[in-house]
Design a protein around this motif. Structure first.
Motif, short mmCIF file in Angstrom:
data_model
loop_
_atom_site.label_atom_id
_atom_site.label_comp_id
_atom_site.label_asym_id
_atom_site.label_seq_id
_atom_site.Cartn_x
_atom_site.Cartn_y
_atom_site.Cartn_z
N VAL A 136 0.87 -1.18 0.00
CA VAL A 136 0.00 0.00 0.00
C VAL A 136 0.91 1.23 0.00
O VAL A 136 1.74 1.40 0.89
CB VAL A 136 -0.94 0.02 1.23
N ILE A 137 0.74 2.05 -1.03
CA ILE A 137 1.52 3.28 -1.17
C ILE A 137 0.55 4.44 -1.12
O ILE A 137 -0.37 4.52 -1.93
CB ILE A 137 2.30 3.27 -2.51
N GLU A 138 0.77 5.35 -0.17
CA GLU A 138 -0.09 6.52 0.00
C GLU A 138 0.70 7.79 -0.25
O GLU A 138 1.79 7.96 0.30
CB GLU A 138 -0.67 6.56 1.41
N ARG A 139 0.14 8.67 -1.08
CA ARG A 139 0.75 9.96 -1.36
C ARG A 139 -0.24 11.04 -0.94
O ARG A 139 -1.07 11.46 -1.74
CB ARG A 139 1.12 10.05 -2.83
N GLN A 181 -0.16 14.28 -0.42
CA GLN A 181 -0.20 15.58 -1.08
C GLN A 181 -1.08 15.58 -2.32
O GLN A 181 -1.64 16.61 -2.69
CB GLN A 181 1.20 16.07 -1.47
N ILE A 182 -1.18 14.45 -2.99
CA ILE A 182 -2.02 14.41 -4.19
C ILE A 182 -3.22 13.47 -4.00
O ILE A 182 -3.86 13.09 -4.96
CB ILE A 182 -1.21 14.03 -5.46
N TRP A 183 -3.52 13.14 -2.77
CA TRP A 183 -4.68 12.35 -2.39
C TRP A 183 -4.84 11.10 -3.24
O TRP A 183 -5.88 10.86 -3.85
CB TRP A 183 -5.95 13.18 -2.49
N CYS A 184 -3.79 10.30 -3.28
CA CYS A 184 -3.90 9.07 -4.06
C CYS A 184 -3.32 7.89 -3.27
O CYS A 184 -2.56 8.08 -2.33
CB CYS A 184 -3.21 9.21 -5.42
N GLN A 185 -3.70 6.72 -3.72
CA GLN A 185 -3.25 5.49 -3.05
C GLN A 185 -3.15 4.36 -4.07
O GLN A 185 -3.95 4.26 -4.98
CB GLN A 185 -4.24 5.11 -1.96
N GLN A 186 -2.11 3.55 -3.88
CA GLN A 186 -1.96 2.30 -4.63
C GLN A 186 -2.04 1.17 -3.63
O GLN A 186 -1.43 1.23 -2.57
CB GLN A 186 -0.60 2.22 -5.32
N ASP A 187 -2.77 0.15 -3.99
CA ASP A 187 -2.90 -1.03 -3.14
C ASP A 187 -2.85 -2.22 -4.09
O ASP A 187 -3.76 -2.41 -4.90
CB ASP A 187 -4.23 -0.97 -2.38
N VAL A 188 -1.76 -2.97 -4.02
CA VAL A 188 -1.57 -4.09 -4.94
C VAL A 188 -1.14 -5.35 -4.19
O VAL A 188 -0.54 -5.28 -3.13
CB VAL A 188 -0.51 -3.77 -6.03
N GLU A 189 -1.48 -6.49 -4.79
CA GLU A 189 -1.00 -7.78 -4.29
C GLU A 189 0.15 -8.18 -5.20
O GLU A 189 0.03 -8.12 -6.43
CB GLU A 189 -2.11 -8.82 -4.35
N HIS A 224 4.04 7.34 1.94
CA HIS A 224 4.02 6.34 3.01
C HIS A 224 3.80 4.97 2.39
O HIS A 224 2.93 4.81 1.53
CB HIS A 224 2.90 6.63 4.02
N ILE A 225 4.58 3.99 2.84
CA ILE A 225 4.50 2.65 2.25
C ILE A 225 4.27 1.63 3.36
O ILE A 225 4.95 1.65 4.39
CB ILE A 225 5.80 2.31 1.49
N SER A 226 3.30 0.75 3.12
CA SER A 226 3.04 -0.36 4.04
C SER A 226 3.16 -1.66 3.27
O SER A 226 2.67 -1.76 2.15
CB SER A 226 1.63 -0.27 4.63
N LEU A 227 3.81 -2.63 3.87
CA LEU A 227 3.93 -3.95 3.27
C LEU A 227 3.32 -4.96 4.23
O LEU A 227 3.71 -5.01 5.40
CB LEU A 227 5.40 -4.28 3.00
N ILE A 228 2.38 -5.71 3.73
CA ILE A 228 1.73 -6.74 4.54
C ILE A 228 2.07 -8.09 3.93
O ILE A 228 1.61 -8.40 2.83
CB ILE A 228 0.20 -6.55 4.58
#
Length: 192
Positions: free
Chosen positions: A58-61, A63-71, A179-183
């Motif tokens: 999960v990558i959150e940015r 400042q530009i109100w966007c998010q990536q969430d990938v498997e 911000h990056i989260s890895l699960i």
């Protein structure tokens, strides 16, 4: 008496110079070890040596109100859960490559020559996960400075002409933080 006195000063100067050279060498080694480039290389190597085989990234940015969430499986995108960002979906490996590409990237490629202008480059600051070595937070800042390689800047300085204002407006000077989260995902095992 004189030659002995002279030799003593030479030995003392050589000893002092050798000690200073060793001290400077040690400071250089320590400086390199703690440098952002060395930390990046260590984290990237650690990730490549032991990547998590199956994870959700999960990558959150903000400042530009966007998010990536990938498997991700074996560093290949298996499923895009969400991607509202204006860039392609990333894995940890492609994230490392993106940071390497951005850090130090010049943003003033089309500035005219023979004018005193500002140079501009991006600088990345990265916080790494202590256990899995992936980037947890990436901060990109644009740094602008007077282009002292351009002779017209020196001419303007000598003639007391105004130099360009290289400071960015406060809104643009803010770091772009990601911000990056890895699960880690474990495969579901079937029991008979």
């Amino acid at each position: 008496m004189q030659p002995h006195f002279f030799q003593w000063h030479i030995r003392r100067a050589l000893l002092f110079g050798s000690g200073l050279a060793v001290l400077l060498g040690l400071l250089g080694v320590v400086g390199w070890y703690v440098s952002p480039a060395a930390k990046f290389n260590r984290a990237r190597s650690a990730w490549q040596a032991q990547p998590v085989p199956h994870y959700r990234l999960v990558i959150e940015r903000p400042q530009i109100w966007c998010q990536q969430d990938v498997e991700v499986r074996d560093e290949q995108i298996a499923q895009v859960i969400e991607n509202t960002c204006p860039i392609e979906s990333l894995t940890v490996s492609t994230l490392f490559q993106r940071i390497a590409d951005l850090d130090g990237q010049r943003t003033d490629a089309f500035v005219p020559t023979n004018l005193c202008t500002c140079t501009s480059a991006l600088q990345a600051s990265v916080v790494y996960d202590s256990e899995q070595s992936f980037p947890r937070e990436v901060s990109i800042v644009e740094q602008r400075r007077i282009n002292w390689r351009e002779l017209s800047c020196w001419r303007d300085l000598l003639l007391l002409e105004p130099l360009p204002a290289c400071d960015l407006p406060p809104a643009l000077a803010q770091p772009r933080i990601t911000h990056i989260s890895l699960i880690p995902l474990v495969p579901i095992s079937s029991t008979d």
